[in-house]
Design a protein around this motif. Structure first.
Motif, PDB file in Angstrom:
ATOM      1  N   ARG A  71      17.030  -1.715  -8.604  1.00  0.00           N
ATOM      2  CA  ARG A  71      15.911  -0.286  -7.940  1.00  0.00           C
ATOM      3  C   ARG A  71      16.085   0.610  -8.070  1.00  0.00           C
ATOM      4  NH1 ARG A  71      12.242  -1.899  -3.837  1.00  0.00           N
ATOM      5  NH2 ARG A  71      12.530  -4.101  -3.668  1.00  0.00           N
ATOM      6  N   LYS A  72      17.958   0.609  -8.148  1.00  0.00           N
ATOM      7  CA  LYS A  72      18.526   2.308  -8.349  1.00  0.00           C
ATOM      8  C   LYS A  72      17.821   3.589  -9.509  1.00  0.00           C
ATOM      9  CE  LYS A  72      23.207   0.691 -10.260  1.00  0.00           C
ATOM     10  NZ  LYS A  72      22.502  -0.920  -9.560  1.00  0.00           N
ATOM     11  N   ASN A  73      17.441   1.910 -10.720  1.00  0.00           N
ATOM     12  CA  ASN A  73      17.009   2.218 -12.311  1.00  0.00           C
ATOM     13  C   ASN A  73      15.331   2.422 -12.060  1.00  0.00           C
ATOM     14  OD1 ASN A  73      19.453   3.102 -13.618  1.00  0.00           O
ATOM     15  ND2 ASN A  73      19.771   0.017 -13.566  1.00  0.00           N
ATOM     16  N   LEU A  74      14.420   1.985 -11.393  1.00  0.00           N
ATOM     17  CA  LEU A  74      13.113   1.683 -11.451  1.00  0.00           C
ATOM     18  C   LEU A  74      12.625   3.695 -11.156  1.00  0.00           C
ATOM     19  CD1 LEU A  74      12.531  -0.485  -8.555  1.00  0.00           C
ATOM     20  CD2 LEU A  74      12.054  -0.436 -11.197  1.00  0.00           C
ATOM     21  N   PRO A  75      12.142   3.118 -12.080  1.00  0.00           N
ATOM     22  CA  PRO A  75      11.122   5.122 -12.361  1.00  0.00           C
ATOM     23  C   PRO A  75      10.296   5.300 -10.624  1.00  0.00           C
ATOM     24  CG  PRO A  75      10.170   3.591 -13.799  1.00  0.00           C
ATOM     25  CD  PRO A  75      10.739   2.701 -13.091  1.00  0.00           C
ATOM     26  N   ALA A  76      10.598   6.362 -10.092  1.00  0.00           N
ATOM     27  CA  ALA A  76       9.392   7.106  -8.843  1.00  0.00           C
ATOM     28  C   ALA A  76       8.391   6.048  -8.571  1.00  0.00           C
ATOM     29  CB  ALA A  76       9.286   8.431  -8.698  1.00  0.00           C
ATOM     30  N   ALA A  77       8.432   6.116  -6.925  1.00  0.00           N
ATOM     31  CA  ALA A  77       7.795   5.181  -6.851  1.00  0.00           C
ATOM     32  C   ALA A  77       5.903   5.869  -6.569  1.00  0.00           C
ATOM     33  CB  ALA A  77       7.665   4.387  -5.216  1.00  0.00           C
ATOM     34  N   ASP A  78       5.047   5.136  -7.001  1.00  0.00           N
ATOM     35  CA  ASP A  78       4.131   5.600  -7.252  1.00  0.00           C
ATOM     36  C   ASP A  78       2.840   5.591  -5.546  1.00  0.00           C
ATOM     37  OD1 ASP A  78       2.877   6.710  -9.688  1.00  0.00           O
ATOM     38  OD2 ASP A  78       3.168   5.277 -10.024  1.00  0.00           O
ATOM     39  N   PHE A  79       3.574   4.309  -5.054  1.00  0.00           N
ATOM     40  CA  PHE A  79       2.760   3.779  -3.340  1.00  0.00           C
ATOM     41  C   PHE A  79       4.026   3.957  -2.560  1.00  0.00           C
ATOM     42  CE2 PHE A  79       0.074   2.845  -6.556  1.00  0.00           C
ATOM     43  CZ  PHE A  79      -1.163   4.033  -6.472  1.00  0.00           C
ATOM     44  N   ARG A  80       4.105   3.676  -1.804  1.00  0.00           N
ATOM     45  CA  ARG A  80       5.375   3.474  -0.373  1.00  0.00           C
ATOM     46  C   ARG A  80       3.964   2.534   0.324  1.00  0.00           C
ATOM     47  NH1 ARG A  80       6.120   7.619   4.155  1.00  0.00           N
ATOM     48  NH2 ARG A  80       3.940   5.939   5.309  1.00  0.00           N
ATOM     49  N   PHE A  81       4.796   0.893   0.116  1.00  0.00           N
ATOM     50  CA  PHE A  81       4.617  -0.218   0.996  1.00  0.00           C
ATOM     51  C   PHE A  81       5.068  -0.248   2.284  1.00  0.00           C
ATOM     52  CE2 PHE A  81       3.115  -0.996  -2.971  1.00  0.00           C
ATOM     53  CZ  PHE A  81       2.019  -1.940  -3.125  1.00  0.00           C
ATOM     54  N   PRO A  82       4.865  -0.688   2.968  1.00  0.00           N
ATOM     55  CA  PRO A  82       5.408  -0.618   4.315  1.00  0.00           C
ATOM     56  C   PRO A  82       6.897  -1.576   4.325  1.00  0.00           C
ATOM     57  CG  PRO A  82       3.562  -2.179   4.157  1.00  0.00           C
ATOM     58  CD  PRO A  82       2.999  -0.858   3.340  1.00  0.00           C
ATOM     59  N   GLN A  83       6.165  -2.886   3.628  1.00  0.00           N
ATOM     60  CA  GLN A  83       7.547  -3.676   3.735  1.00  0.00           C
ATOM     61  C   GLN A  83       8.688  -2.660   3.157  1.00  0.00           C
ATOM     62  OE1 GLN A  83       4.838  -4.528   3.051  1.00  0.00           O
ATOM     63  NE2 GLN A  83       4.442  -6.865   2.880  1.00  0.00           N
ATOM     64  N   ASP A  84       8.886  -1.333   3.067  1.00  0.00           N
ATOM     65  CA  ASP A  84      10.043   0.059   1.972  1.00  0.00           C
ATOM     66  C   ASP A  84      10.216  -0.130   3.296  1.00  0.00           C
ATOM     67  OD1 ASP A  84       9.488  -1.473  -0.312  1.00  0.00           O
ATOM     68  OD2 ASP A  84       7.375   0.531  -0.466  1.00  0.00           O
ATOM     69  N   GLU A  85       9.814  -0.234   3.779  1.00  0.00           N
ATOM     70  CA  GLU A  85      10.755   0.983   5.792  1.00  0.00           C
ATOM     71  C   GLU A  85      10.507  -0.199   6.727  1.00  0.00           C
ATOM     72  OE1 GLU A  85       6.492   3.365   6.313  1.00  0.00           O
ATOM     73  OE2 GLU A  85       8.295   4.611   5.796  1.00  0.00           O
ATOM     74  N   ASP A  86      10.374  -1.246   6.668  1.00  0.00           N
ATOM     75  CA  ASP A  86      10.211  -2.445   8.057  1.00  0.00           C
ATOM     76  C   ASP A  86      11.781  -2.787   8.255  1.00  0.00           C
ATOM     77  OD1 ASP A  86       7.231  -1.651   8.463  1.00  0.00           O
ATOM     78  OD2 ASP A  86       7.195  -3.433   7.566  1.00  0.00           O
ATOM     79  N   HIS A  87      12.809  -2.533   7.500  1.00  0.00           N
ATOM     80  CA  HIS A  87      13.964  -2.515   8.038  1.00  0.00           C
ATOM     81  C   HIS A  87      14.404  -2.893   9.307  1.00  0.00           C
ATOM     82  CE1 HIS A  87      14.874   0.974   5.498  1.00  0.00           C
ATOM     83  NE2 HIS A  87      15.845   0.688   6.697  1.00  0.00           N
ATOM     84  N   ASP A  88      14.317  -2.030  10.001  1.00  0.00           N
ATOM     85  CA  ASP A  88      14.388  -1.570  11.525  1.00  0.00           C
ATOM     86  C   ASP A  88      13.383  -1.992  12.224  1.00  0.00           C
ATOM     87  OD1 ASP A  88      12.888   0.251  10.473  1.00  0.00           O
ATOM     88  OD2 ASP A  88      13.723   2.071  11.379  1.00  0.00           O
ATOM     89  N   ALA A  89      12.711  -3.079  12.103  1.00  0.00           N
ATOM     90  CA  ALA A  89      11.752  -3.279  12.882  1.00  0.00           C
ATOM     91  C   ALA A  89      12.822  -4.410  13.990  1.00  0.00           C
ATOM     92  CB  ALA A  89       9.875  -3.771  11.843  1.00  0.00           C
ATOM     93  N   VAL A  90      11.249  -5.157  14.603  1.00  0.00           N
ATOM     94  CA  VAL A  90      11.951  -6.442  14.945  1.00  0.00           C
ATOM     95  C   VAL A  90      12.580  -7.526  14.215  1.00  0.00           C
ATOM     96  CG1 VAL A  90      10.491  -5.648  17.832  1.00  0.00           C
ATOM     97  CG2 VAL A  90      10.028  -6.958  15.525  1.00  0.00           C
ATOM     98  N   GLU A  91      12.990  -8.232  14.560  1.00  0.00           N
ATOM     99  CA  GLU A  91      13.435  -8.823  13.573  1.00  0.00           C
ATOM    100  C   GLU A  91      12.647  -9.478  12.512  1.00  0.00           C
ATOM    101  OE1 GLU A  91      16.625 -13.136  13.475  1.00  0.00           O
ATOM    102  OE2 GLU A  91      16.318 -11.933  15.215  1.00  0.00           O
ATOM    103  N   GLU A  92      11.591 -10.804  13.412  1.00  0.00           N
ATOM    104  CA  GLU A  92       9.910 -11.141  12.497  1.00  0.00           C
ATOM    105  C   GLU A  92      10.015 -10.411  12.048  1.00  0.00           C
ATOM    106  OE1 GLU A  92       8.538 -10.354  16.453  1.00  0.00           O
ATOM    107  OE2 GLU A  92      10.885 -10.892  15.927  1.00  0.00           O
ATOM    108  N   VAL A  93       9.680  -9.261  11.556  1.00  0.00           N
ATOM    109  CA  VAL A  93       9.001  -8.312  10.581  1.00  0.00           C
ATOM    110  C   VAL A  93       9.605  -7.519   9.818  1.00  0.00           C
ATOM    111  CG1 VAL A  93       8.222  -6.180  10.507  1.00  0.00           C
ATOM    112  CG2 VAL A  93       7.604  -7.624  12.571  1.00  0.00           C
ATOM    113  N   ALA A  94      10.858  -7.456  10.174  1.00  0.00           N
ATOM    114  CA  ALA A  94      12.151  -7.058   9.397  1.00  0.00           C
ATOM    115  C   ALA A  94      12.761  -8.413   8.474  1.00  0.00           C
ATOM    116  CB  ALA A  94      13.299  -6.650  10.242  1.00  0.00           C
TER     117      ALA A  94
END
Length: 230
Positions: free
Chosen positions: A141-164
């Motif tokens: 991931r640190k070598n990937l080109p910059a993202a064109d889109f932001r998906f919800p899965q990219d920031e759900d790690h701090d949600a409730v457990e069944e979502v995270a």
């Protein structure tokens, strides 16, 4: 276990994108004869020819990528979008100038153009975002080109457990073609991003073109349908 220690996601299967491409080319090829048949058949033939070396390089799963294969795959998607935009312009002209006798044929053509547009832009998004399907699955991931889109899965790690548990941070999730197809369909119907947000200028431009075409097409189809009823 840190994110860097997670196993790499399995290579994405080619089949969903190939099926979608063949559906789009089929819909485009079977437009009414008034839609520039020479151009349509040429585009379909070129699209199929471009598919052959791509399948030869990655018959089942997308594990390998070269510079020529990346250009070929992206060019294939852009060709489909550009050709369908020509059909969209012609359809708009026909919807605003034809009589009732052509109504059913044009309404069916509108559906064909709309579905082809969704698939074409989905392929473009799929090929461009973070370097494409091979890069997203196999590069760190640190070598990937910059993202064109932001998906919800990219920031759900701090949600409730069944979502995270489905988040990219916890599982290494990366978007597949189905995610881009859903996103393209929602953008074409809602005329705006729903759960996935554009980040780059090129992503926003493509989304504007897709949404504007879908909006104009829907407005004209409704107006033409009302005229047929009356």
């Amino acid at each position: 276990m840190s994110f860097d220690e997670k196993p790499a996601p399995r290579a994405e299967h080619r089949l969903p994108a190939v099926i979608a491409l063949l559906v789009a080319l089929g819909l485009y090829a079977t437009l009414p004869t008034t839609f520039l048949p020479a151009l349509r058949y040429t585009v379909v033939a070129i699209g199929l020819l471009m598919l052959i070396p791509l399948i030869a390089l990655n018959p089942a799963r997308l594990r390998r990528q070269t510079r020529w294969s990346k250009y070929l795959a992206t060019g294939q998607a852009l060709l489909l979008v550009a050709a369908n935009e020509v059909a969209l312009v012609q359809l708009i002209i026909l919807l605003t100038s034809s009589g009732k006798q052509d109504g059913p044929t044009l309404l069916l053509a509108a559906l064909q153009v709309w579905v082809t547009n969704i698939i074409g832009f989905a392929l473009v998004y799929w090929e461009l975002d973070r370097g494409g399907p091979v890069s997203r699955r196999h590069a760190d991931r640190k070598n990937l080109p910059a993202a064109d889109f932001r998906f919800p899965q990219d920031e759900d790690h701090d949600a409730v457990e069944e979502v995270a548990t489905r988040s990219s941070v916890k599982t290494g999730w990366v978007a597949s073609f189905v995610d881009y197809l859903y996103f393209s369909a929602s953008n074409s119907m809602a005329f705006s991003p729903t759960d996935t947000m554009p980040l780059s200028p090129r992503a926003k431009i493509f989304m504007v073109v897709e949404a504007a075409g879908g909006f104009v097409l829907l407005a004209l189809v409704i107006a033409h349908a009302v005229a047929l009823i009356n």
